[in-house]
Write a protein that holds these residues in place. Sequence first.
Motif: not given
Length: 162
Positions: A4-9, A11, A92-95
Motif C-alpha cells: 500500500v502506498f500513499d499519494a506522496a510516496e 509521486s 499507484e496510490p492505495g493497494r
Amino acid sequence: MITVFDAAEVSILRSLVSQILGLIEPGETGDDPLERALGIGASEPSADPVLARLFPSAYEDPEQSAEFRRYTEATLRDGKRADAQTMLDSAEPGRVELTHEQAQAWMRALNDVRLALGTRLEVTEEVHDEIAAMAEDDPRYPAYVTYDWLTYLQDTLVRALW
C-alpha cells in the motif's frame, strides 16, 4: 506481492523513475542493418558518473571492456527502461498488487534509482550514521532520507520475493 502506498510516496517513486527514464536514453546502434538487428552499439563508457555506475565496465582491460559494452549496452539500456516503465505503469496510490514479474522489475528499477541517487549524493557505507547525525534543516537531508526509504523498499521487496 501486495503493498500500500500513499499519494506522496507514489509521486516520489514516479518522479525518481521518470528521471531514470530521462537519463537512460534508448540503446543506440550503428547504421549497419546487422548492427541494429544484433543491438551492437557504442563502445565508450559514459563520462556521467551515474551512467558509468549504471553501466559499469565489465573488464579492467579497456579494450575488452569496450568490446563487451559494444555488444551489450544497448540491450541493457532497453531492459532498464522496460523495468522503469513497468514501475511507472503499476505504481499507484492505495493497494498495489504486483505479479512476480512486476515485482522483479520493481526490484531492478529501485536498484537503478538507488544507484543513481547514491552516486549523486556520494553515499558511503556510513550513510545511516550520516543521516542520524544530519540536522533536519540540512539541505541534503530530504535526499538522504529518500535514499534510505528506497533502501527500505528494496529490502522489503527482496524479502517478500525470497
